[in-house]
Design an enzyme around this catalytic site. Structure first.
Site, PDB file in Angstrom:
ATOM      1  N   ARG A   1     -71.750  36.223 -14.727  1.00 41.50           N
ATOM      2  CA  ARG A   1     -72.683  35.178 -15.172  1.00 41.50           C
ATOM      3  C   ARG A   1     -73.381  35.714 -16.410  1.00 41.50           C
ATOM      4  O   ARG A   1     -74.085  36.733 -16.320  1.00 41.50           O
ATOM      5  CB  ARG A   1     -73.678  34.853 -14.059  1.00 41.50           C
ATOM      6  CG  ARG A   1     -74.840  33.988 -14.522  1.00 41.50           C
ATOM      7  CD  ARG A   1     -75.659  33.432 -13.382  1.00 41.50           C
ATOM      8  NE  ARG A   1     -74.951  32.368 -12.695  1.00 41.50           N
ATOM      9  CZ  ARG A   1     -75.515  31.461 -11.902  1.00 41.50           C
ATOM     10  NH1 ARG A   1     -76.812  31.495 -11.690  1.00 41.50           N
ATOM     11  NH2 ARG A   1     -74.795  30.529 -11.320  1.00 41.50           N
TER      12      ARG A   1
ATOM     13  N   HIS B   1     -69.682  25.944 -16.436  1.00 38.23           N
ATOM     14  CA  HIS B   1     -69.905  26.353 -15.048  1.00 38.23           C
ATOM     15  C   HIS B   1     -68.750  25.789 -14.206  1.00 38.23           C
ATOM     16  O   HIS B   1     -68.938  24.898 -13.371  1.00 38.23           O
ATOM     17  CB  HIS B   1     -71.250  25.817 -14.565  1.00 38.23           C
ATOM     18  CG  HIS B   1     -71.790  26.528 -13.352  1.00 38.23           C
ATOM     19  ND1 HIS B   1     -71.143  27.574 -12.737  1.00 38.23           N
ATOM     20  CD2 HIS B   1     -72.923  26.309 -12.626  1.00 38.23           C
ATOM     21  CE1 HIS B   1     -71.846  27.977 -11.694  1.00 38.23           C
ATOM     22  NE2 HIS B   1     -72.923  27.226 -11.609  1.00 38.23           N
TER      23      HIS B   1
ATOM     24  N   GLN C   1     -68.828  25.464 -10.324  1.00 32.61           N
ATOM     25  CA  GLN C   1     -69.668  24.362  -9.873  1.00 32.61           C
ATOM     26  C   GLN C   1     -68.893  23.042  -9.905  1.00 32.61           C
ATOM     27  O   GLN C   1     -68.873  22.293  -8.922  1.00 32.61           O
ATOM     28  CB  GLN C   1     -70.903  24.263 -10.780  1.00 32.61           C
ATOM     29  CG  GLN C   1     -71.849  23.145 -10.411  1.00 32.61           C
ATOM     30  CD  GLN C   1     -72.566  23.425  -9.106  1.00 32.61           C
ATOM     31  OE1 GLN C   1     -73.132  24.490  -8.930  1.00 32.61           O
ATOM     32  NE2 GLN C   1     -72.550  22.473  -8.186  1.00 32.61           N
TER      33      GLN C   1
ATOM     34  N   ASP D   1     -79.000  17.526 -13.768  1.00 31.27           N
ATOM     35  CA  ASP D   1     -79.219  18.979 -13.722  1.00 31.27           C
ATOM     36  C   ASP D   1     -80.555  19.242 -14.406  1.00 31.27           C
ATOM     37  O   ASP D   1     -81.140  18.344 -15.028  1.00 31.27           O
ATOM     38  CB  ASP D   1     -78.056  19.685 -14.438  1.00 31.27           C
ATOM     39  CG  ASP D   1     -78.151  21.215 -14.399  1.00 31.27           C
ATOM     40  OD1 ASP D   1     -78.955  21.757 -13.610  1.00 31.27           O
ATOM     41  OD2 ASP D   1     -77.423  21.867 -15.171  1.00 31.27           O
TER      42      ASP D   1
ATOM     43  N   CYS E   1     -76.523  20.218  -9.067  1.00 27.18           N
ATOM     44  CA  CYS E   1     -75.931  21.546  -8.814  1.00 27.18           C
ATOM     45  C   CYS E   1     -76.939  22.481  -8.163  1.00 27.18           C
ATOM     46  O   CYS E   1     -76.545  23.475  -7.550  1.00 27.18           O
ATOM     47  CB  CYS E   1     -75.422  22.137 -10.119  1.00 27.18           C
ATOM     48  SG  CYS E   1     -76.686  22.312 -11.382  1.00 27.18           S
TER      49      CYS E   1
ATOM     50  N   ARG F   1     -69.253  25.176  -2.603  1.00 26.83           N
ATOM     51  CA  ARG F   1     -69.051  26.246  -3.583  1.00 26.83           C
ATOM     52  C   ARG F   1     -68.235  27.378  -2.955  1.00 26.83           C
ATOM     53  O   ARG F   1     -67.357  27.960  -3.572  1.00 26.83           O
ATOM     54  CB  ARG F   1     -70.411  26.802  -4.053  1.00 26.83           C
ATOM     55  CG  ARG F   1     -71.254  25.839  -4.886  1.00 26.83           C
ATOM     56  CD  ARG F   1     -70.673  25.632  -6.259  1.00 26.83           C
ATOM     57  NE  ARG F   1     -70.520  26.888  -6.975  1.00 26.83           N
ATOM     58  CZ  ARG F   1     -71.484  27.524  -7.655  1.00 26.83           C
ATOM     59  NH1 ARG F   1     -72.676  26.979  -7.738  1.00 26.83           N
ATOM     60  NH2 ARG F   1     -71.238  28.644  -8.286  1.00 26.83           N
TER      61      ARG F   1
HETATM   62  N1   CP Z   1     -75.677  25.931  -8.811  1.00 29.45           N
HETATM   63  C1   CP Z   1     -75.744  27.272  -9.026  1.00 29.45           C
HETATM   64  O1   CP Z   1     -74.896  27.874  -9.717  1.00 29.45           O
HETATM   65  O2   CP Z   1     -76.784  27.887  -8.411  1.00 29.45           O
HETATM   66  P1   CP Z   1     -77.280  29.392  -8.649  1.00 29.45           P
HETATM   67  O3   CP Z   1     -77.822  29.451 -10.060  1.00 29.45           O
HETATM   68  O4   CP Z   1     -78.325  29.617  -7.614  1.00 29.45           O
HETATM   69  O5   CP Z   1     -76.100  30.318  -8.498  1.00 29.45           O
HETATM   70  N1  NVA Z   2     -77.647  24.242 -16.231  1.00 31.71           N
HETATM   71  C1  NVA Z   2     -78.261  25.179 -15.324  1.00 31.71           C
HETATM   72  C2  NVA Z   2     -77.407  25.353 -14.126  1.00 31.71           C
HETATM   73  C3  NVA Z   2     -77.924  26.315 -13.089  1.00 31.71           C
HETATM   74  C4  NVA Z   2     -76.982  26.482 -11.936  1.00 31.71           C
HETATM   75  C5  NVA Z   2     -78.520  26.490 -16.020  1.00 31.71           C
HETATM   76  O1  NVA Z   2     -77.645  26.945 -16.774  1.00 31.71           O
HETATM   77  O2  NVA Z   2     -79.592  27.067 -15.839  1.00 31.71           O
END
Ligand code: CP
Ligand code: NVA
Length: 317
Positions: free
Chosen positions: A113, A140, A143, A235, A275, A303
């Site tokens: 990440r 993502h 997701q 989101d 999400c 997930r």
């Molecule tokens: N939706 C999602 O990726 O959640 P987290 O940021 O908690 O991993």
């Molecule tokens: N768009 C959000 C998604 C978190 C799972 C972010 O990148 O923070």
């Protein structure tokens, strides 16, 4: 169907960086494999035995971290968590190329990440082991795969499925577009003018849509996007890494809040999707998020299974 027949024809790219690596047929097979893993977890209880994974997270996570760690362990594998949320970002202490070349000597896969999609690409270019995108500034894909699996569970085949996305044209939005195009969905995306999804992602989706008959419409009016939709997705207005823009974004996105009035414009059986993490009273009201129409927790649960399908495909057996 056995695991073997599900996975055999699925010659995926070595990495999963965007989701655009996948053909429409491959996305459908990943969804079928997800269903099999969810229905028959015992069949996959040892397919990652002896395999080790580095989880590198530059940003916080609840869902992605837990579902990867539990998912991998439930398949007989093991994880090492490299917490970069407080430490230097990847590439600061040591060049990304060196991180990649070291990790490939010890582990079988990297799940990362990151702030910058190019860091994932650099990892993938320099490690001969699969690299999986656990969220970047651009995409993502884990997701979106879980999201479409969740929709398919509830509504059946997704060709022509009317999905409205309302809010920021961000990483989650990009991945919904790329995978939705591959599944033949009809997407209406409503964002403020300066927050539209990236043009090259729309271009890829439209290219694939010629084959799958998907539709991707970009709008600025959330009500127009939601009218008649079977699912309404939103989101956070401020994604991780954009915190300095929070005040401006709260203002610009206010008309895009998904609330009872917005949901009333959707189809009578429409579901609400998010999400997570959600911000009650901002992009969605508590009333909608916590309502019977909300399938956010089903998305979260799934997930686990869709990521297990990705791992099984790239590394299983
Ligand atoms: N939706 C999602 O990726 O959640 P987290 O940021 O908690 O991993
Ligand atoms: N768009 C959000 C998604 C978190 C799972 C972010 O990148 O923070």
């Amino acid at each position: 169907m056995t695991a073997t027949t599900l996975t055999a024809p699925l010659l995926l790219a070595n990495d999963m960086l965007t989701g655009a690596e996948w053909s429409p047929a491959q996305v459908k097979q990943l969804l079928r494999l997800t269903a099999d893993i969810k229905a028959h977890p015992a069949r996959y209880a040892a397919t990652l035995r002896g395999k080790f994974f580095a989880l590198i997270f530059e940003k916080p996570s609840l869902r992605t971290r837990v579902t990867f760690e539990v998912g991998i362990q439930s398949m007989g594998g093991a994880t090492v968590f490299l917490d970069h949320t407080q430490a230097a970002r990847l590439g600061e202490r040591e060049a990304v190329v060196d991180v990649a070349r070291n990790l490939e000597r010890w582990v079988h896969g990297i799940i990362a990440r990151v702030y910058d999609q190019t860091v994932l690409e650099e990892l993938a270019a320099n490690a001969r082991i699969p690299v999986i995108n656990a969220l970047s500034d651009r995409f993502h894909p884990c997701q979106a795969l879980a999201d479409y699996f969740t929709l398919e569970e509830k509504f059946g085949a997704l060709r022509g499925f009317r999905l409205a996305y309302v809010g920021d044209g961000n990483n989650v939005c990009h991945s919904l577009i790329l995978l939705g195009a591959r599944l033949g969905a009809h997407l209406r995306i409503a964002t403020p003018a300066n927050y539209a999804p990236a043009a090259e992602i729309i271009a890829d989706a439209k290219r694939v849509a010629r084959e799958t008959r998907a539709k991707i419409e970009l709008l600025n009016d959330p009500r127009e996007a939601v009218a008649g939709a079977q699912a309404v997705y939103t989101d956070s207005w401020t994604s991780m890494g954009f915190e300095a823009e929070t005040a401006v974004r709260e203002n610009v996105f206010a008309p895009f809040q998904v609330n009872r009035e917005m949901m009333a414009l959707a189809a009578p059986d429409a579901v609400f999707m998010h999400c997570l993490p959600a911000h009650r009273g901002h992009e969605v009201t508590a009333e909608v998020l916590d309502s019977a129409r909300s399938i956010a927790l089903d998305q979260s649960e799934n997930r686990m299974y869709s990521q297990k399908a990705i791992l099984e495909t790239l590394l299983g057996g």
